[in-house]
Structures are given as structure tokens and as C-alpha cells.
Write a protein that holds these residues in place. Structure first.
Motif, short mmCIF file in Angstrom:
data_model
loop_
_atom_site.label_atom_id
_atom_site.label_comp_id
_atom_site.label_asym_id
_atom_site.label_seq_id
_atom_site.Cartn_x
_atom_site.Cartn_y
_atom_site.Cartn_z
N UNK A 19 55.16 27.49 123.86
CA UNK A 19 55.67 27.58 122.66
C UNK A 19 56.32 28.83 122.36
N UNK A 20 55.63 30.14 122.45
CA UNK A 20 55.89 31.41 122.45
C UNK A 20 57.17 31.81 123.06
N UNK A 26 64.78 31.26 122.43
CA UNK A 26 65.80 30.87 121.19
C UNK A 26 66.45 31.91 120.40
N UNK A 27 65.40 33.07 120.42
CA UNK A 27 65.80 34.13 119.70
C UNK A 27 66.83 34.96 120.51
N UNK A 28 66.59 35.04 121.62
CA UNK A 28 67.70 35.80 122.46
C UNK A 28 68.95 35.19 122.58
N UNK A 29 69.08 33.72 122.65
CA UNK A 29 70.18 33.01 122.34
C UNK A 29 71.01 33.08 121.24
N UNK A 30 70.22 33.32 120.22
CA UNK A 30 70.85 33.32 118.67
C UNK A 30 71.20 35.07 118.79
N UNK A 31 70.77 36.01 119.24
CA UNK A 31 71.18 37.15 119.16
C UNK A 31 72.56 37.36 120.17
N UNK A 32 72.64 36.71 121.17
CA UNK A 32 73.35 36.91 122.07
C UNK A 32 74.78 36.20 121.24
#
Length: 48
Positions: A19-20, A26-32
Motif C-alpha cells: 500500500x505505501x 502514484x505520488x511520483x507519477x503525479x509530480x512527474x
């Protein structure tokens, strides 16, 4: 904890890191996506 029974199906030693890890990916994909699709972020990081 009303979702406590999930750990009867998924072992916490497997479920929590999975989960983590998925949240981090997902956070890295959004930032990218934000850095690649906006013009003001590059200018901000360049000091403009």
C-alpha cells in the motif's frame, strides 16, 4: 478500526508495504506529470 478484518485476508507484512509503495509511486507519477506539463514550474526552479 472498522476495516480491521482486511488483515484476515492480507497479511500486514505484505499489505502495508504494498500500500505505501503504491502511494509513493502514484505520488511520483503525479509530480512527474506536473513538472512536464506546466511551464511555470521549470521557470520557478530556474529562478525566474
Amino acid at each position: 478500526m472498522n476495516q480491521g478484518r482486511i488483515w484476515c485476508v492480507v497479511n500486514p507484512t505484505i499489505g502495508l508495504p504494498l500500500f505505501l509503495g503504491s502511494v509513493a509511486i502514484i505520488s511520483m507519477l503525479v509530480h512527474h506529470a506536473v513538472l512536464n506539463n506546466t511551464s511555470y514550474m521549470a521557470a520557478f526552479f530556474a529562478g525566474s
